[in-house]
Motif scaffolding. Sequence first.
Motif, PDB file in Angstrom:
ATOM      1  N   ARG A   1       0.799  -1.226   0.000  1.00 16.41           N
ATOM      2  CA  ARG A   1       0.000   0.000   0.000  1.00 16.41           C
ATOM      3  C   ARG A   1       0.828   1.270   0.000  1.00 16.41           C
ATOM      4  NH1 ARG A   1      -5.065   0.360   1.469  1.00 16.41           N
ATOM      5  NH2 ARG A   1      -4.738   2.356   0.413  1.00 16.41           N
ATOM      6  N   VAL A   2       2.051   1.182   0.493  1.00 19.67           N
ATOM      7  CA  VAL A   2       2.937   2.348   0.422  1.00 19.67           C
ATOM      8  C   VAL A   2       4.182   1.903  -0.329  1.00 19.67           C
ATOM      9  CG1 VAL A   2       2.079   3.297   2.588  1.00 19.67           C
ATOM     10  CG2 VAL A   2       4.095   1.850   2.614  1.00 19.67           C
ATOM     11  N   ALA A   3       4.858   2.847  -0.905  1.00 20.38           N
ATOM     12  CA  ALA A   3       6.002   2.478  -1.756  1.00 20.38           C
ATOM     13  C   ALA A   3       7.321   2.938  -1.160  1.00 20.38           C
ATOM     14  CB  ALA A   3       5.820   3.084  -3.147  1.00 20.38           C
ATOM     15  N   ASN A   4       7.303   3.216   0.133  1.00 18.19           N
ATOM     16  CA  ASN A   4       8.488   3.761   0.782  1.00 18.19           C
ATOM     17  C   ASN A   4       8.743   2.938   2.028  1.00 18.19           C
ATOM     18  OD1 ASN A   4       9.630   5.509   3.002  1.00 18.19           O
ATOM     19  ND2 ASN A   4       9.930   6.863   1.240  1.00 18.19           N
ATOM     20  N   ARG A   5       9.956   2.475   2.188  1.00 21.14           N
ATOM     21  CA  ARG A   5      10.233   1.587   3.311  1.00 21.14           C
ATOM     22  C   ARG A   5      10.039   2.276   4.655  1.00 21.14           C
ATOM     23  NH1 ARG A   5      16.035  -0.881   3.549  1.00 21.14           N
ATOM     24  NH2 ARG A   5      16.486   1.114   4.502  1.00 21.14           N
ATOM     25  N   GLU A   6      10.373   3.542   4.734  1.00 25.05           N
ATOM     26  CA  GLU A   6      10.202   4.246   6.019  1.00 25.05           C
ATOM     27  C   GLU A   6       8.730   4.292   6.400  1.00 25.05           C
ATOM     28  OE1 GLU A   6      14.047   7.260   5.853  1.00 25.05           O
ATOM     29  OE2 GLU A   6      12.017   7.998   5.504  1.00 25.05           O
ATOM     30  N   GLU A   7       7.885   4.571   5.414  1.00 22.47           N
ATOM     31  CA  GLU A   7       6.453   4.596   5.700  1.00 22.47           C
ATOM     32  C   GLU A   7       5.960   3.204   6.065  1.00 22.47           C
ATOM     33  OE1 GLU A   7       5.097   8.290   2.787  1.00 22.47           O
ATOM     34  OE2 GLU A   7       4.962   6.232   2.084  1.00 22.47           O
ATOM     35  N   ALA A   8       6.459   2.191   5.387  1.00 23.63           N
ATOM     36  CA  ALA A   8       6.057   0.824   5.708  1.00 23.63           C
ATOM     37  C   ALA A   8       6.433   0.494   7.151  1.00 23.63           C
ATOM     38  CB  ALA A   8       6.703  -0.165   4.737  1.00 23.63           C
ATOM     39  N   GLU A   9       7.618   0.880   7.569  1.00 28.77           N
ATOM     40  CA  GLU A   9       8.046   0.594   8.947  1.00 28.77           C
ATOM     41  C   GLU A   9       7.191   1.363   9.942  1.00 28.77           C
ATOM     42  OE1 GLU A   9      12.227   1.367   9.237  1.00 28.77           O
ATOM     43  OE2 GLU A   9      12.784  -0.458   8.160  1.00 28.77           O
ATOM     44  N   ASP A  10       6.938   2.646   9.663  1.00 29.17           N
ATOM     45  CA  ASP A  10       6.123   3.449  10.569  1.00 29.17           C
ATOM     46  C   ASP A  10       4.730   2.843  10.716  1.00 29.17           C
ATOM     47  OD1 ASP A  10       7.372   6.744   9.597  1.00 29.17           O
ATOM     48  OD2 ASP A  10       8.125   5.221  10.993  1.00 29.17           O
ATOM     49  N   LEU A  11       4.127   2.503   9.606  1.00 29.21           N
ATOM     50  CA  LEU A  11       2.752   2.002   9.657  1.00 29.21           C
ATOM     51  C   LEU A  11       2.688   0.607  10.271  1.00 29.21           C
ATOM     52  CD1 LEU A  11       1.584   3.377   6.210  1.00 29.21           C
ATOM     53  CD2 LEU A  11       0.954   4.225   8.459  1.00 29.21           C
ATOM     54  N   THR A  12       3.703  -0.203  10.046  1.00 27.86           N
ATOM     55  CA  THR A  12       3.755  -1.508  10.702  1.00 27.86           C
ATOM     56  C   THR A  12       3.880  -1.329  12.211  1.00 27.86           C
ATOM     57  OG1 THR A  12       4.801  -2.496   8.753  1.00 27.86           O
ATOM     58  CG2 THR A  12       5.013  -3.694  10.832  1.00 27.86           C
ATOM     59  N   SER A  13       4.704  -0.387  12.628  1.00 26.82           N
ATOM     60  CA  SER A  13       4.866  -0.114  14.053  1.00 26.82           C
ATOM     61  C   SER A  13       3.543   0.313  14.667  1.00 26.82           C
ATOM     62  CB  SER A  13       5.904   0.992  14.287  1.00 26.82           C
ATOM     63  OG  SER A  13       7.148   0.626  13.771  1.00 26.82           O
ATOM     64  N   VAL A  14       2.864   1.250  14.000  1.00 26.98           N
ATOM     65  CA  VAL A  14       1.587   1.734  14.540  1.00 26.98           C
ATOM     66  C   VAL A  14       0.579   0.592  14.618  1.00 26.98           C
ATOM     67  CG1 VAL A  14      -0.368   3.265  14.103  1.00 26.98           C
ATOM     68  CG2 VAL A  14       1.960   4.096  13.751  1.00 26.98           C
ATOM     69  N   THR A  15       0.574  -0.262  13.619  1.00 29.35           N
ATOM     70  CA  THR A  15      -0.364  -1.393  13.612  1.00 29.35           C
ATOM     71  C   THR A  15      -0.166  -2.270  14.830  1.00 29.35           C
ATOM     72  OG1 THR A  15      -0.511  -1.430  11.192  1.00 29.35           O
ATOM     73  CG2 THR A  15      -1.080  -3.462  12.342  1.00 29.35           C
ATOM     74  N   PHE A  16       1.070  -2.642  15.123  1.00 25.96           N
ATOM     75  CA  PHE A  16       1.296  -3.535  16.263  1.00 25.96           C
ATOM     76  C   PHE A  16       1.087  -2.821  17.595  1.00 25.96           C
ATOM     77  CE2 PHE A  16       2.179  -7.654  14.752  1.00 25.96           C
ATOM     78  CZ  PHE A  16       2.768  -7.526  13.505  1.00 25.96           C
ATOM     79  N   GLU A  17       1.360  -1.530  17.633  1.00 24.27           N
ATOM     80  CA  GLU A  17       1.090  -0.801  18.878  1.00 24.27           C
ATOM     81  C   GLU A  17      -0.406  -0.768  19.158  1.00 24.27           C
ATOM     82  OE1 GLU A  17       2.996   2.888  18.083  1.00 24.27           O
ATOM     83  OE2 GLU A  17       5.008   2.095  18.454  1.00 24.27           O
ATOM     84  N   LYS A  18      -1.192  -0.518  18.111  1.00 26.15           N
ATOM     85  CA  LYS A  18      -2.649  -0.503  18.302  1.00 26.15           C
ATOM     86  C   LYS A  18      -3.157  -1.914  18.616  1.00 26.15           C
ATOM     87  CE  LYS A  18      -3.865   3.564  15.575  1.00 26.15           C
ATOM     88  NZ  LYS A  18      -4.382   4.319  16.717  1.00 26.15           N
ATOM     89  N   ALA A  19      -2.563  -2.897  17.993  1.00 24.06           N
ATOM     90  CA  ALA A  19      -2.984  -4.272  18.273  1.00 24.06           C
ATOM     91  C   ALA A  19      -2.693  -4.625  19.734  1.00 24.06           C
ATOM     92  CB  ALA A  19      -2.252  -5.251  17.343  1.00 24.06           C
ATOM     93  N   LEU A  20      -1.578  -4.174  20.248  1.00 28.33           N
ATOM     94  CA  LEU A  20      -1.255  -4.440  21.651  1.00 28.33           C
ATOM     95  C   LEU A  20      -2.282  -3.794  22.574  1.00 28.33           C
ATOM     96  CD1 LEU A  20       0.663  -5.512  23.854  1.00 28.33           C
ATOM     97  CD2 LEU A  20       1.925  -3.367  23.668  1.00 28.33           C
ATOM     98  N   GLN A  21      -2.670  -2.555  22.261  1.00 29.07           N
ATOM     99  CA  GLN A  21      -3.629  -1.854  23.104  1.00 29.07           C
ATOM    100  C   GLN A  21      -4.956  -2.609  23.169  1.00 29.07           C
ATOM    101  OE1 GLN A  21      -2.792   0.773  24.901  1.00 29.07           O
ATOM    102  NE2 GLN A  21      -0.757   0.703  24.000  1.00 29.07           N
ATOM    103  N   GLY A  22      -5.346  -3.232  22.063  1.00 26.63           N
ATOM    104  CA  GLY A  22      -6.635  -3.907  22.027  1.00 26.63           C
ATOM    105  C   GLY A  22      -6.570  -5.410  22.217  1.00 26.63           C
ATOM    106  N   PHE A  23      -5.370  -5.930  22.484  1.00 31.42           N
ATOM    107  CA  PHE A  23      -5.182  -7.381  22.465  1.00 31.42           C
ATOM    108  C   PHE A  23      -6.002  -8.097  23.534  1.00 31.42           C
ATOM    109  CE2 PHE A  23      -3.327 -11.110  21.016  1.00 31.42           C
ATOM    110  CZ  PHE A  23      -2.673 -11.820  22.007  1.00 31.42           C
ATOM    111  N   THR A  24      -6.047  -7.500  24.723  1.00 28.10           N
ATOM    112  CA  THR A  24      -6.760  -8.199  25.797  1.00 28.10           C
ATOM    113  C   THR A  24      -8.268  -8.150  25.599  1.00 28.10           C
ATOM    114  OG1 THR A  24      -6.663  -6.187  27.117  1.00 28.10           O
ATOM    115  CG2 THR A  24      -4.967  -7.833  27.512  1.00 28.10           C
TER     116      THR A  24
END
Lengths: 191, 322
Positions: free
Chosen positions: A47-70
């Motif tokens: 969905r993005v063509a830039n590795r920095e953006e891919a890393e940022d968005l992957t990080s945000v995804t897992f952070e949000k997943a952690l918040q909602g995991f329980t």
Amino acid sequence: MFNRKASLNLIQPDVATPFQQAQSLPLSFAQLYDTYFTRVYNYVSYRVANREEAEDLTSVTFEKALQGFTKFDERKGSIESWLFTIAHNVLVNYYRSRQRRPQTQLDENLESDDRQQPGERFLRAEELQQLSRYLAKLSDRDRELIALRFGANLSHKQIADTLKMREGSVTTAISRAVSRLRRLFEAEENG
Amino acid sequence: MGNNFFNNNQNQNSETERDEKLARYLEQLPPFSARPQFQTDLKTRILTQAVEMQKTPARRQSFFTSRRLAMVAVAIVLAVAALVVTIVITRDTPEAQVFSQVYDPETQSYLSPQQAQQNLGFSLYLPKLPSDYKVESAALGSDIFQEPNNSANPSNERTLQVSLEPKNGAQATPIEIYEVHIPQGFDILQRIQSVQGAQSYGNVEIQGQRGYFIRGTNWRMTFLGAMLRRRNPGGVGNRPTAPGNTQMVRQVPFGFGRVPQSDPRNPQFFLQFLPLQRWTNGATTLMWEKNGILTVIVTNPNTNQNQVQQLADSFHELNINK
């Protein structure tokens, strides 16, 4: 090789105990992370063509997943659908806030599988770069469908759950998106 | 995708077939690979957050539903009742005589239970001795938990290691007990990051605390944000012998070390089961943390979980006659 059918194997204790479903949060989430990191990163990269953006968005995804995991309730759907719904929403918010389409060309420092031979890595890197170029020419909807199907390796049912669509509609939409992508490939070959 | 991927077949295959060909091509494409360092750093950061989340009161409250609270309350009542019964039964029992001497490899001398307790820094916390077992050895060790960036003087705390052996069978395996002091607020079991190589593992409730059982002899458990280290090289692991005495100090079936290249700000260390000869047929390990003591017991794999749990539930502070 990339295990496209990885699934989360929750540990099954021998004996039911009051804490059976409550392994330590870090341990449970580590399993989720290890199982799905590659697919999430791959999906975001479609969905993005830039590795920095891919890393940022992957990080945000897992952070949000952690918040909602329980609060995750497996009765409402699979953990895959849940996780990629989070990733999908992260991307929606990203584009909404940026109000721009992704760049048409990948970052020059494209990484590919280190286990491959150098020549093979270069070839694969070129293929991924070419794919990314074509994906950028698709509509947002087509690109999202391709990313969920081939980047995240979700089934049509899971994509339907993620996008709140009917499964039949997903099948049709993916078929059309693949057709449009194929025409982009053919146009370049013929051009 | 090389040139003429489609052109060669465009006139022969229908659009549907070419779409299917593209779909198969997309399915076999390798994924975009993240930088390994990014993947590792993100995992460390996320799991550190997870550890912190488990410490927050709000997180604990959401963990306990009313049903779980009721079950925990029942379990605590039963545990207290068991403890009361244990105290009544053992009040006048000279338990300290069972562990009449504790070997200190550092000084190569035997200590009384009182002296051992002083060295340990915590009360002797041991199980009710099973009727078919006897104490084979008891010794002090020198392993210390340390948080990163803690440059305080090394603690003088010691660890306790007890081996119980069956009275009647050279073939049976011993019960090994290992205890180490955990600094206040450490919550070591909340720092478990992964368990690999186990036949199975899971949670158990021991004396009202959350514990873990692990089956197998090839497991490795990784912890985040702490280190376990030897205080000095002359620790128990070197298996010193008492001078003029054939008694050997049992080697603990654990190896531990720091995970290479782990972030020095949030180091990872691992605890790994060592498949020593006496455990070749398998093992069941149980660990829990209570009152600042991490207790690990290793038993015969044929011992069912209830029996192991009963042994763990029988742990109590020894009545040492001063």
